[in-house]
Design a protein around this motif. Structure first.
Motif, mmCIF file in Angstrom:
data_model
loop_
_atom_site.group_PDB
_atom_site.id
_atom_site.type_symbol
_atom_site.label_atom_id
_atom_site.label_comp_id
_atom_site.label_asym_id
_atom_site.label_seq_id
_atom_site.Cartn_x
_atom_site.Cartn_y
_atom_site.Cartn_z
ATOM 1 N N ALA A 1 0.841 -1.206 0.000
ATOM 2 C CA ALA A 1 0.000 0.000 0.000
ATOM 3 C C ALA A 1 0.874 1.253 0.000
ATOM 4 O O ALA A 1 0.605 2.209 -0.731
ATOM 5 C CB ALA A 1 -0.919 -0.005 1.219
ATOM 6 N N ALA A 2 1.950 1.235 0.782
ATOM 7 C CA ALA A 2 2.798 2.423 0.883
ATOM 8 C C ALA A 2 3.616 2.644 -0.389
ATOM 9 O O ALA A 2 3.922 3.776 -0.759
ATOM 10 C CB ALA A 2 3.727 2.315 2.084
ATOM 11 N N ILE A 3 3.962 1.545 -1.078
ATOM 12 C CA ILE A 3 4.697 1.694 -2.339
ATOM 13 C C ILE A 3 3.829 2.418 -3.372
ATOM 14 O O ILE A 3 4.284 3.266 -4.122
ATOM 15 C CB ILE A 3 5.140 0.305 -2.874
ATOM 16 C CG1 ILE A 3 6.300 -0.245 -2.043
ATOM 17 C CG2 ILE A 3 5.506 0.368 -4.351
ATOM 18 C CD1 ILE A 3 7.655 0.341 -2.343
ATOM 19 N N TRP A 4 2.537 2.089 -3.378
ATOM 20 C CA TRP A 4 1.650 2.708 -4.373
ATOM 21 C C TRP A 4 1.119 4.064 -3.938
ATOM 22 O O TRP A 4 0.700 4.869 -4.772
ATOM 23 C CB TRP A 4 0.483 1.771 -4.706
ATOM 24 C CG TRP A 4 0.949 0.559 -5.454
ATOM 25 C CD1 TRP A 4 1.038 -0.710 -4.982
ATOM 26 C CD2 TRP A 4 1.442 0.512 -6.798
ATOM 27 N NE1 TRP A 4 1.558 -1.540 -5.940
ATOM 28 C CE2 TRP A 4 1.806 -0.818 -7.076
ATOM 29 C CE3 TRP A 4 1.611 1.476 -7.804
ATOM 30 C CZ2 TRP A 4 2.335 -1.224 -8.294
ATOM 31 C CZ3 TRP A 4 2.137 1.067 -9.036
ATOM 32 C CH2 TRP A 4 2.486 -0.265 -9.261
ATOM 33 N N ALA A 5 1.103 4.330 -2.634
ATOM 34 C CA ALA A 5 0.506 5.572 -2.132
ATOM 35 C C ALA A 5 1.286 6.782 -2.627
ATOM 36 O O ALA A 5 2.495 6.719 -2.811
ATOM 37 C CB ALA A 5 0.489 5.552 -0.610
ATOM 38 N N ARG A 6 0.578 7.871 -2.857
ATOM 39 C CA ARG A 6 1.247 9.083 -3.317
ATOM 40 C C ARG A 6 1.380 10.120 -2.205
ATOM 41 O O ARG A 6 1.929 11.189 -2.413
ATOM 42 C CB ARG A 6 0.462 9.689 -4.471
ATOM 43 C CG ARG A 6 0.346 8.690 -5.605
ATOM 44 C CD ARG A 6 0.651 9.333 -6.921
ATOM 45 N NE ARG A 6 0.876 8.285 -7.905
ATOM 46 C CZ ARG A 6 0.385 8.328 -9.119
ATOM 47 N NH1 ARG A 6 -0.335 9.341 -9.485
ATOM 48 N NH2 ARG A 6 0.650 7.364 -9.962
ATOM 49 N N SER A 7 0.785 9.832 -1.051
ATOM 50 C CA SER A 7 0.916 10.751 0.086
ATOM 51 C C SER A 7 0.509 9.997 1.351
ATOM 52 O O SER A 7 -0.016 8.891 1.269
ATOM 53 C CB SER A 7 -0.008 11.954 -0.105
ATOM 54 O OG SER A 7 -1.347 11.512 -0.076
ATOM 55 N N PHE A 8 0.765 10.624 2.491
ATOM 56 C CA PHE A 8 0.348 10.012 3.753
ATOM 57 C C PHE A 8 -1.183 9.881 3.801
ATOM 58 O O PHE A 8 -1.713 8.909 4.337
ATOM 59 C CB PHE A 8 0.835 10.845 4.943
ATOM 60 C CG PHE A 8 2.303 10.641 5.248
ATOM 61 C CD1 PHE A 8 2.745 9.477 5.854
ATOM 62 C CD2 PHE A 8 3.233 11.607 4.929
ATOM 63 C CE1 PHE A 8 4.091 9.270 6.132
ATOM 64 C CE2 PHE A 8 4.580 11.429 5.205
ATOM 65 C CZ PHE A 8 5.011 10.255 5.802
ATOM 66 N N TRP B 1 5.155 -7.863 -6.945
ATOM 67 C CA TRP B 1 4.719 -7.063 -8.098
ATOM 68 C C TRP B 1 4.849 -5.564 -7.789
ATOM 69 O O TRP B 1 5.307 -4.780 -8.623
ATOM 70 C CB TRP B 1 3.270 -7.446 -8.418
ATOM 71 C CG TRP B 1 2.640 -6.628 -9.494
ATOM 72 C CD1 TRP B 1 2.889 -6.698 -10.830
ATOM 73 C CD2 TRP B 1 1.653 -5.608 -9.313
ATOM 74 N NE1 TRP B 1 2.117 -5.781 -11.492
ATOM 75 C CE2 TRP B 1 1.346 -5.101 -10.602
ATOM 76 C CE3 TRP B 1 0.980 -5.082 -8.205
ATOM 77 C CZ2 TRP B 1 0.412 -4.095 -10.798
ATOM 78 C CZ3 TRP B 1 0.050 -4.084 -8.398
ATOM 79 C CH2 TRP B 1 -0.221 -3.587 -9.683
ATOM 80 N N SER B 2 4.485 -5.177 -6.566
ATOM 81 C CA SER B 2 4.550 -3.760 -6.196
ATOM 82 C C SER B 2 5.982 -3.237 -6.242
ATOM 83 O O SER B 2 6.239 -2.140 -6.730
ATOM 84 C CB SER B 2 3.990 -3.532 -4.787
ATOM 85 O OG SER B 2 2.656 -3.940 -4.727
ATOM 86 N N LEU B 3 6.928 -4.027 -5.726
ATOM 87 C CA LEU B 3 8.320 -3.558 -5.731
ATOM 88 C C LEU B 3 8.886 -3.511 -7.147
ATOM 89 O O LEU B 3 9.732 -2.686 -7.458
ATOM 90 C CB LEU B 3 9.201 -4.456 -4.856
ATOM 91 C CG LEU B 3 9.003 -4.329 -3.346
ATOM 92 C CD1 LEU B 3 10.121 -5.037 -2.609
ATOM 93 C CD2 LEU B 3 8.956 -2.879 -2.897
ATOM 94 N N ALA B 4 8.382 -4.417 -8.015
ATOM 95 C CA ALA B 4 8.888 -4.411 -9.389
ATOM 96 C C ALA B 4 8.315 -3.231 -10.171
ATOM 97 O O ALA B 4 8.987 -2.647 -11.013
ATOM 98 C CB ALA B 4 8.541 -5.730 -10.075
ATOM 99 N N ARG B 5 7.058 -2.876 -9.897
ATOM 100 C CA ARG B 5 6.386 -1.882 -10.717
ATOM 101 C C ARG B 5 6.164 -0.537 -10.028
ATOM 102 O O ARG B 5 5.957 0.476 -10.683
ATOM 103 C CB ARG B 5 4.999 -2.419 -11.155
ATOM 104 C CG ARG B 5 5.075 -3.588 -12.095
ATOM 105 C CD ARG B 5 5.747 -3.144 -13.403
ATOM 106 N NE ARG B 5 5.863 -4.240 -14.348
ATOM 107 C CZ ARG B 5 4.895 -4.606 -15.164
ATOM 108 N NH1 ARG B 5 3.732 -3.994 -15.139
ATOM 109 N NH2 ARG B 5 5.084 -5.592 -16.008
ATOM 110 N N GLY B 6 6.154 -0.551 -8.693
ATOM 111 C CA GLY B 6 5.798 0.672 -7.965
ATOM 112 C C GLY B 6 6.955 1.646 -7.859
ATOM 113 O O GLY B 6 8.020 1.442 -8.446
ATOM 114 N N SER B 7 6.729 2.712 -7.093
ATOM 115 C CA SER B 7 7.708 3.792 -7.067
ATOM 116 C C SER B 7 8.522 3.814 -5.779
ATOM 117 O O SER B 7 7.989 3.697 -4.684
ATOM 118 C CB SER B 7 6.976 5.125 -7.203
ATOM 119 O OG SER B 7 7.852 6.176 -6.903
#
Lengths: 263, 302
Positions: A167-174, A253-259
């Motif tokens: 969730a935190a990898i994809w989140a754009r803010s707190f 998947w999140s670590l491969a694709r997320g920010s």
């Protein structure tokens, strides 16, 4: 100088996570203890007297396993997610990516950090719960199966640590992140049978509840402590294991694709 | 890693965001033991290149190799050999300086790295701050910490992404000295900067980039020679009419010439029919990298 890329990066990141939450123990350990005390006082003791349970089980005894699992899941999730979110805002998350830390090392170290905090909160909840139980019933609440208790706490903790990380990898803010906690996690936990048995629900809602994976975690812990549960033990073990694998895949998947970039 | 491997090889690197080319078909390399400068205005693509080297970004096309290891295919080998000083300050809210260096060593597989950490803390003048929380440090100290972090694992390739942005002169000079020291220890350095004085002082070779494309690459002094001219000011003993194609200004006995960088003074005097006896005083200003840089950018706009 010993160089070991297999274990050292994982161990060091895990140790960093433990140091991080122990630095703010008032927030991470004391606050959940206060929460638990309030739940036990309000629901377990005062309202609980009016609730009729099966033979041999009191509402306080029914509630304690649910609160133990809830504390573990909540804290595993929020430890991993706030660690990643904090590292993002500091720019530190980029360090993970530009160093030889592998995705698997990041996932397991961060979720193990979450599990450690979750287990500590579970122990605190257990102790407070036992004291309430002793006060109300003149004896401690016995644990039916310690092995199963650990199984469900570990599987649930790791799964929710991985969920927090993703969730935190994809989140754009707190704010984004706290929305996930409030609109997804909290309803799932409350509707997962922490406070009630799904036998008390109308037929339709019973079926809906069976689709909530948290029901199996909470009932698993309830079985481990009380020896009774809304769903069968085998089903709980299987569903929770599948849930862990699903969250592991989501985090890979999140670590491969997320920010990893800073906010 | 063989003797023949370049410290860094960037081959046909392209990075697109939607339709925008942040980096477009870029190729260059860094020799072992060399300081290579990537120069360009803000937004030229310098940080994008660095991000692709440490896998913070994935190339749209092209390859990046660190000592022969492709960063996409063997990321852990490549990253073990690389240290990066990012452009922006990194905060570590919960931890003190020493802890940050211990954790960072761990990420590179080093569990007992006390000697190296002590050396870096000492060398970078951080001794009295080692137990301070990172957020208590001044901007300059945080930047020194970034450099210490990049060096905990004794990398063979050091990436410096605008290391002196917002840094005072004293720290800047001590950083330059340190970078030269690292080079003499065999560390290869890729430096991005838009301070041209810095590049001229440090870099063996430079590449000038603009809008994601490499405009010019070569040894620093030959670029300066190729793209700059010498300014020669002469004061004659007595005012006289002088004729020369290189003369740009004459005020009585004061003359100003602009000559190609390879042209000698003797040749100038000869072409202007002057002898040393006519001259009372003289001053020569050589071209610098800034001038070359502006000319390369100017030519590429045209």
């Amino acid at each position: 100088m010993n160089k070991n890329l297999k274990w050292t990066p994982f161990m060091m990141l895990y140790w960093r996570e433990v140091r991080r939450f122990s630095r703010v123990a008032v927030q991470t350990l004391l606050a959940p203890a206060v929460n638990t005390t309030l739940y036990l006082l309000i629901f377990g003791v005062s309202i609980g007297r009016a609730i009729k349970m099966e033979e041999g089980i009191t509402y306080l005894g029914f509630l304690i396993p649910g609160l133990i699992m809830m504390g573990c899941l909540n804290n595993a999730f929020s430890n991993a997610s706030s660690s990643v979110a904090g590292s993002k805002s500091a720019g530190e998350l980029e360090d993970y990516k530009s160093s030889p830390l592998s995705s698997q090392q990041i996932i397991w170290a961060l979720s193990a950090g979450g599990v450690s905090r979750g287990l500590l909160v579970s122990v605190v909840t257990m102790v407070v719960g036992e004291l309430f139980y002793l006060n109300q019933h003149g004896e401690f609440l016995p644990i039916n199966n310690v092995f199963l208790l650990f199984y469900f706490l570990l599987v649930g903790g790791f799964a929710f640590g991985m969920m927090g990380l993703s969730a935190a990898i994809w989140a754009r803010s707190f704010d984004h992140l706290s929305a996930v906690g409030n609109f997804v996690l909290l309803p799932l936990i409350y509707l997962g049978g922490v406070f009630y048995s799904i036998d008390n629900l109308p037929g339709f809602w019973q079926k809906v509840s069976l689709a909530n994976p948290l029901l199996y975690l909470i009932n698993g812990v309830r079985y481990a402590i009380l020896g009774v549960s809304d769903v069968s033990l085998g089903v709980s073990v299987l569903v929770t294991l599948i849930m862990l694998l699903v969250f592991l895949s989501i985090s890979v998947w999140s670590l491969a694709r997320g920010s990893f970039h800073r906010w | 890693m063989t003797q023949l491997d370049k410290a860094l090889e960037v081959k046909g690197l392209t990075k697109k965001y939607g339709d925008f080319y942040a980096v477009n078909n870029m190729s260059f390399h860094v020799e072992p033991g060399e300081i290579f400068g990537l120069l360009g205005p803000n937004g030229a693509g310098k940080t994008t290149i660095i991000s692709n080297i440490v896998t913070l970004e994935t190339p749209t096309e092209g390859d990046v190799l660190v000592f022969g290891h492709n960063v996409q295919e063997e990321p852990r080998k490549a990253k073990s050999l690389t240290g990066i000083v990012p452009q922006e300050i990194v905060n570590h809210g919960f931890f003190n300086l020493e802890e940050v260096l211990i954790f960072h060593s761990g990420y590179y597989g080093l569990s007992n790295n006390r000697d190296r950490i002590d050396f870096l803390i000492d060398r970078l003048g951080l001794k009295e701050h080692r137990h301070k929380k990172v957020k208590q440090l001044s901007g300059g100290m945080k930047r020194r910490l970034l450099i210490a972090k990049a060096l905990v694992h004794s990398p063979k390739l050091l990436l410096l992404d605008e290391p002196t942005a917002g840094v005072d002169i004293e720290l800047r000079e001590s950083l330059w000295k340190f970078v030269q020291e690292l080079r003499s220890d065999g560390v290869s350095v890729l430096l991005t900067t838009h301070y041209l004085e810095e590049a001229e002082e440090l870099c063996d070779r430079v590449g000038i980039i603009h809008h994601g494309e490499l405009r010019k690459i070569g040894p620093t002094n030959s670029l300066v020679k190729e793209f700059t001219q010498r300014n020669v000011s002469l004061k004659l003993k007595t005012a006289a009419k002088v004729e020369s194609q290189f003369l740009i200004e004459q005020l009585q006995e004061n003359l100003r010439f602009r000559i190609p960088s390879e042209m000698g003074l003797g040749e100038l005097l000869h072409s202007a029919h002057l002898s040393l006896d006519d001259i009372d005083d003289m001053q020569i200003v050589e071209g610098n990298l800034e001038e070359a840089f502006l000319r390369v950018l100017g030519e590429s706009k045209a």
